[in-house]
Design an enzyme around this catalytic site. Sequence first.
Site, PDB file in Angstrom:
ATOM      1  CE  LYS A 123      10.876 -61.823 -41.938  1.00 32.67           C
ATOM      2  NZ  LYS A 123      11.083 -60.865 -43.053  1.00 32.67           N
TER       3      LYS A 123
ATOM      4  NE  ARG B  67      15.181 -58.627 -42.118  1.00 32.12           N
ATOM      5  CZ  ARG B  67      16.380 -58.727 -42.678  1.00 32.12           C
ATOM      6  NH1 ARG B  67      17.056 -59.867 -42.592  1.00 32.12           N
ATOM      7  NH2 ARG B  67      16.904 -57.699 -43.321  1.00 32.12           N
TER       8      ARG B  67
ATOM      9  N   GLY C 262       6.309 -54.251 -40.557  1.00 32.62           N
ATOM     10  CA  GLY C 262       6.729 -53.182 -39.665  1.00 32.62           C
ATOM     11  C   GLY C 262       6.169 -53.254 -38.267  1.00 32.62           C
TER      12      GLY C 262
ATOM     13  CG  MET D  34       5.997 -58.085 -34.221  1.00 30.87           C
ATOM     14  SD  MET D  34       5.684 -59.845 -34.208  1.00 30.87           S
ATOM     15  CE  MET D  34       5.390 -60.190 -35.932  1.00 30.87           C
TER      16      MET D  34
ATOM     17  NE  ARG E 134       6.061 -59.020 -47.062  1.00 31.77           N
ATOM     18  CZ  ARG E 134       6.474 -58.218 -46.095  1.00 31.77           C
ATOM     19  NH1 ARG E 134       6.666 -58.706 -44.879  1.00 31.77           N
ATOM     20  NH2 ARG E 134       6.706 -56.945 -46.316  1.00 31.77           N
TER      21      ARG E 134
ATOM     22  CG  HIS F  15       5.603 -48.142 -41.734  1.00 34.47           C
ATOM     23  ND1 HIS F  15       4.658 -47.236 -41.291  1.00 34.47           N
ATOM     24  CD2 HIS F  15       5.404 -49.275 -41.027  1.00 34.47           C
ATOM     25  CE1 HIS F  15       3.947 -47.801 -40.347  1.00 34.47           C
ATOM     26  NE2 HIS F  15       4.374 -49.031 -40.160  1.00 34.47           N
TER      27      HIS F  15
ATOM     28  NE  ARG G 213     -33.337 -52.013 -40.425  1.00 30.84           N
ATOM     29  CZ  ARG G 213     -32.039 -52.170 -40.628  1.00 30.84           C
ATOM     30  NH1 ARG G 213     -31.287 -52.676 -39.681  1.00 30.84           N
ATOM     31  NH2 ARG G 213     -31.483 -51.831 -41.781  1.00 30.84           N
TER      32      ARG G 213
ATOM     33  NE  ARG H  66     -37.819 -55.302 -36.989  1.00 34.37           N
ATOM     34  CZ  ARG H  66     -36.652 -54.879 -36.493  1.00 34.37           C
ATOM     35  NH1 ARG H  66     -35.789 -55.772 -36.018  1.00 34.37           N
ATOM     36  NH2 ARG H  66     -36.333 -53.601 -36.486  1.00 34.37           N
TER      37      ARG H  66
ATOM     38  CD  GLU I  80     -36.009 -59.740 -32.240  1.00 33.23           C
ATOM     39  OE1 GLU I  80     -35.138 -58.851 -32.300  1.00 33.23           O
ATOM     40  OE2 GLU I  80     -37.106 -59.661 -32.803  1.00 33.23           O
TER      41      GLU I  80
ATOM     42  CB  SER J 243     -35.256 -63.838 -39.940  1.00 29.22           C
ATOM     43  OG  SER J 243     -34.152 -62.999 -40.174  1.00 29.22           O
TER      44      SER J 243
ATOM     45  N   GLY K 210     -32.375 -62.736 -35.429  1.00 32.76           N
ATOM     46  CA  GLY K 210     -31.937 -61.355 -35.216  1.00 32.76           C
ATOM     47  C   GLY K 210     -30.752 -61.365 -34.267  1.00 32.76           C
ATOM     48  CB  THR K 211     -27.231 -62.402 -34.779  1.00 39.23           C
ATOM     49  OG1 THR K 211     -26.986 -61.556 -35.910  1.00 39.23           O
ATOM     50  CG2 THR K 211     -27.554 -63.812 -35.259  1.00 39.23           C
ATOM     51  CG  ASN K 212     -27.789 -56.712 -34.796  1.00 35.39           C
ATOM     52  OD1 ASN K 212     -26.798 -57.353 -35.093  1.00 35.39           O
ATOM     53  ND2 ASN K 212     -28.304 -55.797 -35.597  1.00 35.39           N
ATOM     54  CG  ASP K 213     -32.641 -56.934 -30.172  1.00 39.47           C
ATOM     55  OD1 ASP K 213     -31.753 -56.098 -29.898  1.00 39.47           O
ATOM     56  OD2 ASP K 213     -33.829 -56.629 -30.355  1.00 39.47           O
TER      57      ASP K 213
ATOM     58  CB  CYS L 228     -32.025 -60.261 -40.628  1.00 39.23           C
ATOM     59  SG  CYS L 228     -32.972 -60.308 -39.096  1.00 39.23           S
TER      60      CYS L 228
ATOM     61  CE1 TYR M  33     -32.576 -64.255 -44.561  1.00 37.09           C
ATOM     62  CE2 TYR M  33     -33.804 -66.245 -45.080  1.00 37.09           C
ATOM     63  CZ  TYR M  33     -33.695 -65.043 -44.396  1.00 37.09           C
ATOM     64  OH  TYR M  33     -34.691 -64.638 -43.539  1.00 37.09           O
TER      65      TYR M  33
END
Length: 905
Positions: free
Chosen positions: A32, A103, A112, A114, A376, A490, A596, A652, A779, A798, A800-803, A865, A885
């Site tokens: 703002k 403001r 809305g 703040m 804005r 709002h 999988r 896999r 992983e 590859s 395996g970023t989850n594990d 993946c 990738y």
Amino acid sequence: MDSITNTKRKVYRFGHRQTDGDRTMRNLLGGKGANLAEMSRLGIPVPPGLTITTEVCTEYNAIGKEATVELIAEEVREAIKQIEAEMDTVFGEDKNPLLLSVRSGARVSMPGMMDTVLNLGLNDVSVLGVAKKTNNERFAWDSYRRFVQMYGSVVMGMKPENKEDEDPFEEQIHQTKEARGISLDTEFTVEDLKNLVVDFKKLIKERTGQDFPTDPWEQLWGAIMAVFDSWNGDRAVYYRKINGYPPDWGTAVNVQAMVFGNMGENSATGVCFTRDAATGANQFNGEYLINAQGEDVVAGVRTPQQITLEGSKHWAELAKLSEKERAAKYPSLQEVMPKLYQELFRYQNQLEIHYRDMQDMEFTIQDGKLWILQTRNGKRTGAAMVKIAVDLLKEGMIDEKEALLQILPEKLDELLHPVFDPRALKRAKVIAQGLPASPGAATGQIVFFADEANKFKNSILVRTETSPEDLEGMDLAKGILTARGGMTSHAAVVARGMGKCCVSGAGALKINYKKRTMTVDGHEYHEGDWISLNGTTGNIIDGKVATMEPLLSGEFAEIMTLADKYATMKVRANADTPKDAKTARNFGAQGIGLARTEHMFFEGNRIMTMREMILADTIKGRKLALEALLPMQRNDFEGLFEALHGHPVTIRLLDPPLHEFVPHQLATQKELAEDLHISLAAVKNKVAELHEFNPMLGHRGCRLGITYPEITEMQTRAIIEAALNVKEKGIEVKPEIMVPLVGTLEEFESQEEVIKQTAETVFQEYGDRVDYLIGTMIEVPRAALMADAIAQRADFFSFGTNDLTQMTFGYSRDDAGKFMSYYLEKGILKADPFEVLDQEGVGQLVALGAKKGRSTKPDLKVGICGEHGGEPSSVEFCHDNGLDYVSCSPFRVPIARVAAAQAAL
């Protein structure tokens, strides 16, 4: 105008005489403040003011109110003198007082979230001076009662005691209206307004134990600190959380000379958009109220009128009014104040061209003079975002790169989810009509309170009007319905920002919070009743309505084409079935990054065959069961190869521990024993034998294939036979076989040998060959550290970023919910590492693994993946670290494609 760039200053001025900042200083001045300075430089009529920087907010949180006032007092007083000079008024003077607005202004728009205080500087004496100066006693007292109400709520903490209760000030207003037999604020007499001021002050004293402050400087410091406090208020914290904004940004405070839209019939206030925020259409639109202040428009207290004649006529169609009725009841600003409308139109056009994006503007008309209070980049729906970017590109206002950078990747998610089935809509019973505030389809059960939005799996939040305190409930609800408020209320603005279906201003609704009922034309709906909202038409529908997959616009395809043109990193999908694979291809996936195979075993009767293999006591018994599974797997893989038609498919090998496939309930164990003609004891013994204390680190992944190489043989045969069968149909195939959970080179070599031997056997049987790759999923942290060794044999990695996240943090993904919200709230973690890739820790392993792997094999193909592959900041990280990738769920493929392009740009 002077431009001061001393970064040590705490306060920056803007106005006709001196403007210190500009649009480039958003991080310091907030959005703002930066835009007010920029508009001042452009010569647009902006009420003069000052901006206290975001850095002061951070200091305030560390040193407190008194020290902060001391820190900025001198600069604020000097800046106030400039405002006084430009407005020819004096702050704190009784006869000719300068009145101010206070403001917030974070670096990003947080509508809305703040706090705001208007008309600051009034007291029992100065109100008389304003009345005499303006010769408008009613205006003076109306402004004073608004100030006491707003200051009491924002600074002094006046809130309803119970959620079913009305705001104490609004309750007093309603009581006064009932006693007087009136319905509108504009019908209050001067005496009514004076009495409300007295009543409001009495309420404040009763509830807070404090007197309402009369000293303007005390009022100003209280309001400034209240705005700083609101940065860490519940609704602002929640808004930051759902949008991923860090808490250390802070908010600026903008103190600005008041201009008044409530000075009579030649005064007004409004909000306007240079394009349609819901659809993206190139149509100037907005809403205004005669004789009102800005908060009236967005708060939904009065349903406003349309700015343009075209918009007003559209509203009349929704309300089924004749043109004569419409002109009398809802005249447009274009009709009521044609010269001022033309001036506003010129400014909106100038600002859109200057900012090269759709603008959301606030304005006030005071006694026939137009002031622009804010501009804005406007919040918009996903559909509008795409259309506006493409239209601005075609109009030559922006180039291809700018068009891509205007897209918020996460908002594309709005375009990919179901809409109402037109056939079902034909049978639907429309019970009321509101304004189409935010498009989409929502079906759910009625709830009346935001903190109860999670009472049902699918809920529709029904309110007279929403307030910023309702934010979390709005986020949880499937849709939002309000009885009051317009397209800039709002509810409408926040819902559009969330991509949430919203219908506002449905005046036919009568809502009773205490009874928890909504009445429409005499029919009563209760909490838990089903209704449906069509955010595209504004229709409110009785009961449930079936949905269908959306039809994507031509502009969507154009953005995707641009994304692929500039992205250097490919986007694949995680898909286990031909149906998922086709969906992924329709969304532009350039391959399957993770199929999988274990998910295929749970379909139909396959689970029984799988259990027969697990329960077999001999290799021969296991192989018999695996032979039965072979054609099923082969058929699945053929479907994947056909769907991807020449794009790579990474499959896999079996990953989860075998205990996940066996029954754990006694009744199911009995059924299995009967089906396999073995004893219940044998089943129980096997289940007990397979039990693991820590399955995530147990007998799973490559450990299964090493222990039972016949499983790897069967899956390899199924993959290679499927590839050859599909090749015979003239379709190119690119199979990639992925060994899961490898931690050592020896583990990989053990599985690689089985895969290669099996593949060669199949090639000899078919008299044909296909090229294929053998790689691994990284992983386990050790695999990342030993990547150079593993890359001696692996064709691809590859991650395996989850594990990998689970093992690096030592957090169980299934149990982290018990403490994750606390960690985020306390700032122990900045984001949930299962949603946003932890770049410092897990990301370091990814970068190290990729670097070490390519040090051995420069052409090593590397991707990720995990579901992080569809999260924009994680996609950018992968691009920056040279991955080939990312792979994510099918519905997140478009998000990842745009994120990959933006990372490249």
